[in-house]
Design a protein around this motif. Structure first.
Motif, short mmCIF file in Angstrom:
data_model
loop_
_atom_site.label_atom_id
_atom_site.label_comp_id
_atom_site.label_asym_id
_atom_site.label_seq_id
_atom_site.Cartn_x
_atom_site.Cartn_y
_atom_site.Cartn_z
N GLY F 27 0.83 -1.11 -0.11
CA GLY F 27 0.27 0.32 0.18
C GLY F 27 0.93 1.03 -0.17
O GLY F 27 2.02 1.13 -0.73
N VAL F 28 0.64 2.03 0.94
CA VAL F 28 1.55 3.45 0.79
C VAL F 28 2.02 3.60 1.86
O VAL F 28 2.45 4.44 2.37
N LEU F 29 3.07 2.64 2.55
CA LEU F 29 3.82 3.31 3.56
C LEU F 29 5.33 3.39 2.91
O LEU F 29 5.07 2.82 1.35
N ARG F 30 5.92 4.83 3.24
CA ARG F 30 7.43 4.91 2.79
C ARG F 30 8.13 4.61 4.02
O ARG F 30 7.92 4.91 4.69
N LEU F 31 8.90 4.13 3.57
CA LEU F 31 10.41 4.25 4.53
C LEU F 31 12.00 5.21 3.74
O LEU F 31 11.53 5.19 2.78
N PHE F 32 11.73 5.54 4.62
CA PHE F 32 12.89 6.87 3.92
C PHE F 32 14.50 6.02 4.53
O PHE F 32 14.42 6.13 5.58
N LEU F 33 14.66 5.27 3.76
CA LEU F 33 16.16 4.49 4.14
C LEU F 33 17.57 5.68 3.75
O LEU F 33 17.86 6.11 2.44
N LYS F 34 18.79 5.49 4.86
CA LYS F 34 19.57 5.94 4.92
C LYS F 34 20.97 4.93 4.85
O LYS F 34 20.71 3.82 5.02
N LEU F 35 21.31 4.56 3.25
CA LEU F 35 22.27 3.50 2.89
C LEU F 35 23.43 3.83 2.62
O LEU F 35 23.91 4.56 2.10
N ASP F 36 24.35 2.30 3.49
CA ASP F 36 25.75 2.52 2.51
C ASP F 36 25.65 1.49 2.24
O ASP F 36 25.98 0.73 2.79
N GLY F 37 25.59 1.38 0.78
CA GLY F 37 25.95 0.35 -0.31
C GLY F 37 24.61 -0.53 -0.60
O GLY F 37 23.96 0.34 -0.80
#
Lengths: 174, 157, 334, 145, 102, 372, 178
Positions: F27-37
């Protein structure tokens, strides 16, 4: 000006090409994997084994807007979501269509009331909608009927959809 | 952890007169605590020591100011405790996010729906509404509602 | 010996044969891809108790043609921040290995375009360009999902190429030649699938990984990376990627057929049947393709690090061990 | 040794999975090919509301009391009535619903004093305009009669 | 065209382009690419001599193979150094890499 | 929404915006991810894309009018929410519900729970890349929907429980169909286990992934299968037995570690328990009325009330403040996914992007339930 | 008519092909050194290497040509690209170019080229008196394992050490910042 320069024969050919393209477009509507609320579950059910949208070539749910032809707005559009839906719509390549599925997507449905602060009452306020499928939520049959209606819209009439070969309605017990 | 244990811990924090037993069969909660805004943190700590989890934080808008309701429960024996904090308009309350992580979102929600500020909250942004929303929808003076009452009218004091 | 003779030695005396062959291969690739798309959708549907494409043409056979024409008619979008030249180049480049690889595959005893003495090498040398196209496409899209997909694709392909080549090496050792026809000839008694089942298994697993098919489809993992490296591709360019995927399936299965399943030879106990080699070849190839499809619709996807661990910790040691053991066996047998 | 055991067991689990899927190929499909054949609707199915046709009068019994209108949470219903010569009571002359706002709660049906409202079995409602969800119940009754 | 000098000129051209690249680039990877060009120039030389002059046409090929092996080894080492330098300094610029001293 | 990016702030980490339109954010969840690789450094779930203002809506609606909304909050376990809301009002207004109605409610609620778990099962395996189990579980789910459709007239948003009882009586056909379904689902377990539970790839994807232990779960107020997978046998059906659950015999399946595989197994065992409950309830189903006499507009006395039920995702509670009129003064729904989702901020860092999908899937959220 | 026929003779075609391949090689080499975008450089290198492989075919050794593709393009270039992706976000601004430095490099490159071409054109190349005509892959393999086996082993050792070194260096780098 350009109109005049095309020979009559050429114009007929172009029309034929257009018609063939439309026929193909109608029979290969790839929806975007995109659900907002309750209706999304019925959309999934329509794609699942019991109803099987794939029979009409519409079962290829593409996750990327770039590869889909059809946006099914299935559920309530919140004000927070509306700009994103518009962006997604703009990311889709033309020609593209939109089905507003469910009462919430058509008009805000039961969630439109005095003092409502969170939703956009109706997809048609932000996108050009081609087919409306009312219901709360519509049954998968209703969505399939919406698909067929959209196909008729694209081919400009049911009769011109020469690839479609079925008659409607034979009742079968479950 | 029994309810008695929780009561004992709480009695160190709030006055005994503010602890009102409730009828579980009827209301679904066992104990009601009327706390002041500055007692919230201590109450939450006591609940946490009594192995309770935070069930929810919510608020109700009354004519005499919003009321925040914390709800704690234990996952071993049902011991639902309702903590009421009556605020006056514009008053803020201390965040219990450092005690219960769950409170962070509940407090953000209460903030955006009622406009109650939580001190020491690390990240008091809008949660459910768009970031640029500038209204507090669950206040009774927003939109059409049927009644706007004072605390006494409902709890009858 | 003049230079042109070298070239002629390499390409064969009959240039027309190559030209005709490449045209034929192009047609085969198109038809095959259309058919495979339909087949995959049908098989998947029946595995899932559905019907699959049905209403467009008898048994839905026209479905993939209709899809193809539709994709041709779609708008081509180039994202604003994309690298335009490379973005356009990638879907075309993905076809280069497809065309080259078919040159050396013997479809039947007579029907092959050019029987080079380094045939096996040719296929694997050019298979790299496939990865390259994926990489360029993913990079040029300027999308993080695409880039992640591209990086995954490269890492996966580079890693799985090692056991793949090692598995092929034991076949080459056994048949003493890099020439496809010789390899087929060496299987006249026993197919390699029976004489070296482990190598066959390694080859098939690695080949599935090389073609990015499930359960190794992490470069385009839908549920993680939206559509992976081709997230930003639309219309005809997407169709080309799609086509290349199915063509690669065909190549891989054809190579596996040639190397391990006796190529165009009939199964030993069915030798009396008057069936031409071409039919046997395609029957085997499509049987392998069916297995790939079947596998795809059965398993969940591996995680990226599990995939790499699987390659480095199981496949490569197994392939190396197999190679050593088989070298010994061949030495004893000969 | 443990690793080899893991590999064998893992491989066996994969084969077991493939056995499950391949068996399905020969099972009959569960698809109901909707436009060609339909499921019969459940007797309780709740589509939009419509008028009950009473055999005594051959028509509906709506007296335009407005209860449904008042109970409707989303103001879906618009009803107007007038007194006619044939009937002593007031009768509905206009009855519109805007189905696109309906949440199918059924309060109108439950609270209708004359029990003239019922749920229809209609589910094929897709159309090309937003306002096609507005349904004239009286006209609908006449058409079905 | 089909003479030894054609190939030798081509090889010389590749080689000098490689030298130009090495001098002109500032990033380690760019230099690595230029070095690969130079190695290829050498390979062409070997193959050309092998084709036109050598008594045994296998030897040149073997040398070319060896060059490839060396190139692979060199690339592996260089790339790992590049990755290491990058992780240390956040850049692959050769002038920044001088900070590694001491 | 794949194409809206921030500029990378350092050269090594970058932001990945997963959702709101993403195939596996349900649905409409948003995950704001900070990635290292591919490793996650920080995760920030952004919710509110499905916020519909249910609570504001309740204040301007009659208690009856709000009833259909309760099943639209969590549309997968709509009947359970429905049950919770109706039971809360009944308790407030002192309405006695006939036993037959209670049993019917329990049967339908458990069917609904199974359908919700089946859908979760399918989507979880789909998130991990297996498409076929998704359709198998949908096929089984359709059978439940048929049964519920027969009595409630709707496939998803049932509004079947009414104040004082249920909307429609069940017939013999319902009972036989339910019996058949119980048999059918039991016969399907083998296939499911061979296809998914025992599958080596699945086990590797789920085992030791996203461990939520007791401490963490309680800190974030997680309930339902997540808490139970951490080894805490907390189930509202046992802790505060409502309806007729006290008369029925069932167990609370628990896990040990609290990883994704435990959550999976707990849910699968819960489905089995639900079948068990359904069988018992069908056996004991008494005759009698299905609806008590209730006024057209209920007017609960003044005061505040709380009532909790166990939905498919955890403890659902309705906190209602009544001012004595037929409109609620304030209605607050305590939803389980709220805490269950928030725990992601703690669990995700340090995992891979692919694990995010696995963890998110195993937590089983319904976004409109979180957002309300 | 005659001219058309002469055009499709293998010799002529081969010559046209040769010109094409030389052009490919040089274009690739130019792309490999001139553009500032590193990914273009590496793609240019790939084009150049493909051209070189074509030249090897003309030099009578398709085996080496394919090995060139397999090793250079398939392994080296791909791993360079991989290193680029690992070590650097690609969408940062392009590095600036300093004119004096480019001029210097151009000068050095040109000097080397002039020197080399002078040598090439001045030298009298003498083919060996007796030349074997055995080009087969089998012989190549036999030579590798007989006469050149020491070199072969040494190269293998070098490769092994290089791989180990690479693993250690990059593994060390992975640990150090954190």
């Amino acid at each position: 000006m350009a109109e005049k320069e095309i020979a009559p024969g050429a114009r007929v050919q172009l029309a034929v090409v257009e018609e063939v393209l439309n026929l193909c477009r109608a029979n290969s509507l790839w929806p975007m994997t995109f659900g907002l609320a309750c209706c999304a579950i019925e959309m999934m059910a329509a794609g699942a084994s019991r109803f099987d949208l794939d029979r009409f070539g519409a079962g290829v749910f593409r996750p990327s807007p770039r590869q889909s032809d059809l946006m099914i707005v299935a559920g309530t559009i919140s004000k927070k979501m509306a700009p994103i839906i518009v962006t997604l719509w703009e990311q889709m390549p033309a020609p593209k269509w939109c089905i507003a599925m469910g009462n919430c997507a058509i008009s805000g449905g039961p969630f439109e009331y005095d003092g409502q602060y969170a939703i956009v009452p109706g997809t048609d306020l932000i996108l050009p909608v081609d087919v409306y499928v009312p219901g709360c939520p519509p049954r998968p049959e209703g969505l399939i009927q919406g698909f067929l209606a959209l196909e008729d819209l694209i081919t400009k009439g049911e009769k011109r959809n020469v690839l479609r070969r079925f008659k409607r309605k034979i009742v079968k017990g479950r | 952890m029994s309810l008695e244990d929780l009561k004992e811990k709480l009695s160190k924090v709030v006055e005994p007169g503010d602890m009102v037993p409730r009828d579980y069969e009827k209301d679904g909660c066992l104990l009601e605590i009327k706390a002041r805004a500055d007692q919230v943190e201590a109450v939450a700590k006591a609940a946490r020591e009594a192995d309770c989890f935070l069930e929810s934080i919510t608020a109700v808008d009354f004519t005499n100011g919003p009321q925040i309701i914390y709800q704690f429960n234990s996952c071993t024996i049902v011991s639902r405790v309702l903590v009421r904090v009556q605020l006056s308009r514009g008053e803020s309350v201390v965040s219990i996010g450092s005690i219960y992580d769950a409170a962070l979102w509940y407090e953000r929600e209460v903030f955006e729906l009622f406009g109650i500020r939580f001190d020491n909250h690390p990240d008091l942004r809008r949660l459910l509404l768009p970031e640029d929303a500038d209204f507090y929808p669950l206040l009774k003076d927003y939109g059409k509602v049927h009644a706007f009452r004072s605390t006494e009218e409902i709890y009858g004091e | 010996m003049a230079a042109w003779q070298n070239l002629v030695n390499f390409l064969g005396p009959d240039l027309a044969r190559i030209v005709v062959g490449v045209v034929g291969v192009l047609a085969l690739v198109q038809v095959n891809a259309l058919f495979l798309v339909w087949l995959e959708r049908k098989v998947a549907a029946h595995i899932q108790l559905r019907i699959g494409p049905k209403e467009v043409g008898p048994f839905g056979i026209l479905q993939s043609i209709v899809d193809g024409i539709k994709l041709v008619g779609k708008e081509l979008i180039t994202p604003r921040h994309a690298d335009r030249k490379l973005f356009m180049l990638a879907p075309i480049a993905v076809f280069l290995p497809v065309l080259v690889s078919f040159v050396v595959i013997p479809f039947s005893e007579r029907l092959l375009i050019r029987d080079m003495n380094v045939g096996v090498l040719l296929i694997f040398a050019f298979s790299t360009f496939n990865v390259l196209a994926v990489l360029v496409g993913g990079w040029a899209s300027n999308n993080k999902y695409s880039l992640l997909g591209a990086v995954r694709a490269v890492a996966q392909n580079v890693a799985y190429e090692i056991p793949l080549l090692l598995a092929v090496l034991s076949v080459v050792m056994w048949s003493n030649s890099l020439q496809m026809s010789e390899i087929v000839a060496s299987q006249s008694k026993v197919w390699h699938v029976f004489s070296m089942p482990v190598a066959t298994l390694i080859f098939l697993i690695c080949a599935t990984a090389e073609t990015n098919r499930a359960p190794f489809d992490i470069p385009e993992a839908e549920s993680e990376l939206v559509a992976g490296f081709h997230t930003e591709y639309s219309g005809m360019r997407f169709a080309l990627f799609f086509l290349a995927e199915y063509s690669n399936m065909l190549i891989v299965s054809a190579v596996a057929t040639t190397l391990f399943f006796g190529g165009w030879k009939s199964p030993p106990f069915l030798g009396f049947l008057p069936v031409p080699g071409l039919i046997w070849f395609f029957a085997k190839t499509y049987a392998l393709i069916f297995v790939t499809i079947w596998v795809r619709w059965t398993f969940p996807r591996l995680r990226f690090d599990q995939l790499m661990n699987f390659c480095w910790k199981i496949m490569i040691p197994a392939a190396l061990l197999h190679l050593v053991v088989y070298a010994g066996i061949i030495k004893i047998v000969r | 040794m443990g690793m080899i055991k893991d590999i064998v067991e893992g491989g066996w689990s994969l084969i077991a999975g493939m056995w499950v899927t391949i068996r399905r190929i020969y099972r009959p499909v569960v698809t109901v090919q909707y436009p060609r054949e339909c499921l019969d609707m459940s007797p309780a199915y709740r589509g939009h509301i419509e008028f009950e046709q009473f055999p005594e009068t051959g028509s509906h019994n709506c007296v335009a009391c407005g209860t449904c209108m008042r109970f409707c949470p989303t103001n879906v219903i618009k009803v107007q009535g007038e007194k006619t010569h044939t009937h002593s009571e007031k009768r509905a002359s206009l009855y519109f619903i805007d189905f696109s706002h309906c949440s199918l709660c059924g309060l109108c049906v439950v609270n209708c004093p004359t029990q003239t409202l019922k749920f229809s079995g209609e589910y094929e409602l897709a159309h090309y305009s937003r306002w096609d969800g507005v349904i004239d119940l009286i006209q609908r009754l006449e058409e079905s009669a | 065209m089909n003479s030894l000098t054609t190939y030798l000129f081509l090889a010389a051209l590749l080689f000098s382009l490689g030298i130009f690249g090495v001098f002109q680039r500032r990033s380690l990877i760019g230099m690595l690419i230029a070095i690969e060009l130079m190695l290829n120039g050498a390979s062409i030389n070997f193959m050309a001599f092998n084709r036109f002059l050598a008594p045994d046409p296998i030897v040149g090929q073997i040398y070319t193979l060896f060059i490839m092996g060396i190139a692979a080894a060199e690339a592996a080492i260089a790339l790992s150094i590049i990755v290491a330098v990058f992780r240390r300094l956040g850049s692959i610029n050769i002038e920044r890499a001088q900070e590694l001293r001491g | 929404m794949a194409n809206e990016f921030l500029e990378p702030i350092t050269e090594q980490t970058f932001y990945l915006n997963m959702g709101p339109q993403h195939p596996s954010t349900h649905g409409v969840l948003r995950l704001f991810l900070k990635l290292d690789g591919e490793y996650i450094v920080e995760a920030d779930p952004v919710i509110g894309y499905g916020h519909r203002g249910h609570e504001k809506m309740a204040e301007s609606h009659l208690y009856e009018q709000f009833l259909p909304n309760s099943s639209r909050m969590d549309y997968l376990a709509g009947l359970i929410f429905n049950h919770g809301y109706v039971a809360a009002i009944e308790k407030m207004a002192g309405i006695e519900v006939p036993p037959r109605a209670e049993y019917i409610r329990v049967i339908c609620a458990e069917l609904n729970r199974i359908s919700s778990h089946l859908l979760w099962f399918g989507t979880y395996v789909m998130d991990l890349g297996g498409f076929t189990p998704f359709l198998y579980s949908f096929d089984d789910r359709e059978n439940i929907l048929d049964i519920l459709d027969r009595v409630s007239g709707s496939r998803l948003t049932y509004s079947y429980c009414r104040f004082g009882g249920v909307a429609r009586d069940v017939d013999d056909e319902f009972i036989t169909a339910t019996h058949q379904f119980v048999e059918r689902l039991r016969s399907r377990w083998d296939d499911y286990h061979n296809l998914v539970t025992k599958n080596v790839i699945f086990i590797h994807r789920a085992k030791d992934v996203g461990v939520i232990n007791r401490e963490l779960a309680l800190r974030f107020g997680c309930t339902g299968p997540i808490l139970r997978a951490a080894g805490v046998p907390y189930d509202v059906r046992k802790a505060e037995p409502y309806s007729v659950y006290s008369e029925l015999d069932f167990e609370i399946p628990t896990g040990t570690k609290g990883d994704a595989l435990d959550r999976y197994l707990v849910r699968v065992q819960e489905m089995e328990q639900s079948l068990h409950i359904i069988e018992q309830a069908l056996e004991r189903l008494p005759d009698g009325a299905i609806k008590a006499a209730v006024p057209h507009k209920v007017r609960p006395p003044r005061g505040d009330y709380y009532f909790a039920v166990e939905s498919a995702r955890g403890a659902v509670g309705f906190y209602i403040v009544s001012d004595g009129t037929s409109y609620p003064y304030r209605l607050k729904a305590r939803v389980p996914s709220y805490g269950n989702l928030q725990v992601l901020t703690e669990v995700l860092p340090g995992t891979l992007v692919a694990d995010t999908i696995s963890i998110l899937g195993s937590i089983d959220i319904v976004v409109p339930e979180v957002d309300r | 008519m005659n001219s058309v026929q002469s055009l499709i003779q293998p010799q002529v075609l081969a010559q046209i092909g040769f010109a094409g391949i030389v052009a490919l090689t040089l274009t690739g080499a130019l792309i490999a050194v001139f553009p500032r975008n590193i990914l273009y450089n590496i793609l240019g290198l790939i084009v150049c290497l493909t051209g070189v492989a074509g030249i090897f075919v003309y030099l009578g050794s398709p085996f080496i040509a394919l090995m060139e593709l397999l090793i250079y393009v398939g392994a080296i270039c791909i791993s360079i690209i991989f290193a680029i992706m690992l070590s650097r976000p690609l969408h940062l601004s392009l590095p600036k170019r300093r004119l004096p430095k480019v001029g210097l490099a151009l000068g050095v490159g040109a000097a080397v080229f002039i020197m080399l071409s002078a040598i090439i054109s001045r030298t009298e190349w003498q083919p060996a008196a007796t030349r074997s005509s055995d080009w087969s892959v089998a012989t190549l393999g036999a030579y590798l394992l007989t006469r050149y086996d020491l070199v072969f082993e040494v190269i293998s050792l070098v490769l092994l050490v290089a791989i180990l070194g690479a693993i250690i260096i990059s593994g060390y780098a992975r640990r150090s910042p954190s």
